[in-house]
Design a protein around this motif. Structure first.
Motif, PDB file in Angstrom:
ATOM      1  N   PRO A 197      28.009  20.033 -24.242  1.00 25.37           N
ATOM      2  CA  PRO A 197      28.459  21.186 -24.287  1.00 25.37           C
ATOM      3  C   PRO A 197      27.072  21.803 -25.413  1.00 25.37           C
ATOM      4  O   PRO A 197      27.517  21.199 -26.276  1.00 25.37           O
ATOM      5  CB  PRO A 197      29.420  21.892 -24.538  1.00 25.37           C
ATOM      6  CG  PRO A 197      29.798  21.057 -23.488  1.00 25.37           C
ATOM      7  CD  PRO A 197      29.704  19.906 -23.378  1.00 25.37           C
ATOM      8  N   ARG A 198      26.596  22.378 -25.124  1.00 24.37           N
ATOM      9  CA  ARG A 198      25.797  23.723 -26.720  1.00 24.37           C
ATOM     10  C   ARG A 198      25.551  24.478 -27.044  1.00 24.37           C
ATOM     11  O   ARG A 198      25.882  25.201 -25.939  1.00 24.37           O
ATOM     12  CB  ARG A 198      24.033  23.021 -26.769  1.00 24.37           C
ATOM     13  CG  ARG A 198      23.838  21.365 -26.620  1.00 24.37           C
ATOM     14  CD  ARG A 198      22.655  21.272 -26.625  1.00 24.37           C
ATOM     15  NE  ARG A 198      21.823  21.705 -25.657  1.00 24.37           N
ATOM     16  CZ  ARG A 198      20.350  21.301 -24.748  1.00 24.37           C
ATOM     17  NH1 ARG A 198      19.407  21.492 -25.414  1.00 24.37           N
ATOM     18  NH2 ARG A 198      20.117  22.095 -23.494  1.00 24.37           N
ATOM     19  N   VAL A 199      25.710  24.872 -28.402  1.00 24.45           N
ATOM     20  CA  VAL A 199      26.396  26.713 -28.343  1.00 24.45           C
ATOM     21  C   VAL A 199      24.684  26.420 -29.243  1.00 24.45           C
ATOM     22  O   VAL A 199      24.031  26.164 -30.242  1.00 24.45           O
ATOM     23  CB  VAL A 199      27.366  26.570 -29.062  1.00 24.45           C
ATOM     24  CG1 VAL A 199      28.335  26.550 -28.636  1.00 24.45           C
ATOM     25  CG2 VAL A 199      27.296  26.102 -29.980  1.00 24.45           C
ATOM     26  N   ALA A 253      35.489  24.635 -28.068  1.00 24.22           N
ATOM     27  CA  ALA A 253      35.225  23.252 -27.311  1.00 24.22           C
ATOM     28  C   ALA A 253      37.164  22.705 -26.118  1.00 24.22           C
ATOM     29  O   ALA A 253      36.699  22.386 -25.057  1.00 24.22           O
ATOM     30  CB  ALA A 253      35.263  22.182 -28.436  1.00 24.22           C
ATOM     31  N   ALA A 254      37.433  23.418 -26.486  1.00 17.69           N
ATOM     32  CA  ALA A 254      39.250  23.386 -25.877  1.00 17.69           C
ATOM     33  C   ALA A 254      38.777  24.228 -23.849  1.00 17.69           C
ATOM     34  O   ALA A 254      39.573  23.742 -23.123  1.00 17.69           O
ATOM     35  CB  ALA A 254      39.929  24.038 -25.829  1.00 17.69           C
ATOM     36  N   THR A 286      34.198  29.536 -38.486  1.00 16.69           N
ATOM     37  CA  THR A 286      33.029  29.186 -37.340  1.00 16.69           C
ATOM     38  C   THR A 286      33.713  27.715 -36.976  1.00 16.69           C
ATOM     39  O   THR A 286      33.368  27.453 -35.785  1.00 16.69           O
ATOM     40  CB  THR A 286      31.713  29.194 -37.773  1.00 16.69           C
ATOM     41  OG1 THR A 286      31.482  30.188 -38.256  1.00 16.69           O
ATOM     42  CG2 THR A 286      30.915  28.885 -36.347  1.00 16.69           C
ATOM     43  N   GLU A 287      33.652  27.210 -37.494  1.00 13.66           N
ATOM     44  CA  GLU A 287      34.518  26.265 -37.351  1.00 13.66           C
ATOM     45  C   GLU A 287      36.125  26.228 -36.391  1.00 13.66           C
ATOM     46  O   GLU A 287      36.084  25.593 -35.611  1.00 13.66           O
ATOM     47  CB  GLU A 287      34.982  24.980 -38.029  1.00 13.66           C
ATOM     48  CG  GLU A 287      33.876  24.634 -38.988  1.00 13.66           C
ATOM     49  CD  GLU A 287      34.376  23.617 -40.755  1.00 13.66           C
ATOM     50  OE1 GLU A 287      35.048  23.035 -40.751  1.00 13.66           O
ATOM     51  OE2 GLU A 287      33.572  23.503 -41.248  1.00 13.66           O
ATOM     52  N   VAL A 288      36.684  27.423 -36.661  1.00 11.61           N
ATOM     53  CA  VAL A 288      37.990  27.323 -36.285  1.00 11.61           C
ATOM     54  C   VAL A 288      37.514  27.719 -34.714  1.00 11.61           C
ATOM     55  O   VAL A 288      38.489  27.421 -33.717  1.00 11.61           O
ATOM     56  CB  VAL A 288      38.915  28.524 -36.386  1.00 11.61           C
ATOM     57  CG1 VAL A 288      40.218  28.997 -36.117  1.00 11.61           C
ATOM     58  CG2 VAL A 288      39.090  28.045 -37.973  1.00 11.61           C
ATOM     59  N   VAL A 289      36.677  28.817 -34.621  1.00  6.02           N
ATOM     60  CA  VAL A 289      36.252  29.247 -33.288  1.00  6.02           C
ATOM     61  C   VAL A 289      35.796  28.654 -32.709  1.00  6.02           C
ATOM     62  O   VAL A 289      35.856  28.065 -31.535  1.00  6.02           O
ATOM     63  CB  VAL A 289      35.366  29.873 -33.446  1.00  6.02           C
ATOM     64  CG1 VAL A 289      34.721  30.943 -32.709  1.00  6.02           C
ATOM     65  CG2 VAL A 289      35.767  31.864 -34.273  1.00  6.02           C
ATOM     66  N   LEU A 290      35.330  27.070 -33.260  1.00  5.06           N
ATOM     67  CA  LEU A 290      34.700  26.231 -32.190  1.00  5.06           C
ATOM     68  C   LEU A 290      35.345  25.677 -31.547  1.00  5.06           C
ATOM     69  O   LEU A 290      35.270  25.005 -29.960  1.00  5.06           O
ATOM     70  CB  LEU A 290      33.751  25.514 -33.068  1.00  5.06           C
ATOM     71  CG  LEU A 290      32.327  25.783 -33.075  1.00  5.06           C
ATOM     72  CD1 LEU A 290      31.525  25.172 -34.589  1.00  5.06           C
ATOM     73  CD2 LEU A 290      31.238  26.181 -32.404  1.00  5.06           C
TER      74      LEU A 290
END
Length: 243
Positions: A35-37, A208-209, A200-204
């Motif tokens: 996966p890529r964003v 990922a989940a 942003t780290e939290v949203v990522l």
């Protein structure tokens, strides 16, 4: 009794910064493999999050509430967006998400369709592609309010979007404005090597989940940072029925 110092007055002014509704789009590709964003870097002189790598997004404009969507948000997403919020905000947030994605990356989320009536000035170039905005593929996955003390504060809603839903070439950024530089697709397992905002780290972690699961989550995380307290809530919403 002495009055407040200059620093105290400045801090009081910052704490009263108006909280603006905002929409952010997390575009995801290669879900089944690696996966890529889609992200870009904010400028060094930006007032909000300078130099940080971020998802495309921004504040809701007054005009967004008047833009006719070709296809609406899924009912469950719309219901969750209006939980602990204005009942009119869902459509404006969806429109803002499509507009910010277009302005900052040149990517089109829409369907071929004519526009009824006068086209708003901010949408003339988008309409020139022959598309009207569509909110149907957007999945509401996260909400967070910027903590007090920041130069700008937003009540940000994060939408997950599969890159296959784009009506444009996902590798073509020629139509992007200059607000974000170094637009690129970043692998989720490498993204922590970049300079990211904490939220942003939290949203990522949420992205990922959900990378291999395209069904709506059971509930949506909400970090509510108001002037009195910081709360972690879950937005569940109730899907509206016609009968």
């Amino acid at each position: 009794m002495t009055g407040p110092t200059t620093d105290q007055s400045a801090q009081k002014s910052i704490d009263k910064t108006a909280i603006r509704d905002a929409a952010t789009v997390v575009v995801l590709r290669d879900r089944a493999t690696r996966p890529r964003v889609l992200m870009g870097q904010r400028g060094a002189k930006a007032a909000f999050m300078p130099n940080k790598f971020v998802f495309p997004g921004g504040a809701v404009d007054t005009e967004d509430a008047t833009v006719p969507l070709a296809r609406p948000l899924p009912p469950l997403c719309a219901a969750r967006l209006t939980e602990d919020a204005s009942t009119e905000i869902a459509e404006a947030l969806a429109v803002a998400a499509v507009r910010e994605l277009w302005e900052e990356t040149g990517q089109i989320l829409g369907v071929p369709a004519p526009w009824p009536g006068t086209i708003p000035s901010d949408w003339l170039e988008f309409a020139g592609t022959g598309h009207r905005p569509s909110a149907e593929p957007l999945q509401f996955i996260f909400r967070a309010i910027t903590p007090p003390g920041r130069p700008r504060r937003f009540d940000a809603r994060f939408f997950l979007l599969d890159a296959d839903e784009l009506a444009s070439d996902p590798d073509d950024f020629h139509g992007a404005a200059d607000e974000l530089s170094h637009l690129q697709w970043i692998a989720v397992d490498e993204i922590r090597n970049y300079d990211l905002p904490f939220i942003t780290e939290v949203v990522l972690a949420e992205v990922a989940a959900r990378a291999t699961d395209q069904t709506p989550p059971d509930s949506v995380p909400f970090f509510r940072n108001d002037d009195e307290s910081s709360l972690f809530l879950r937005l569940r919403g109730v899907e509206m029925r016609d009968d």
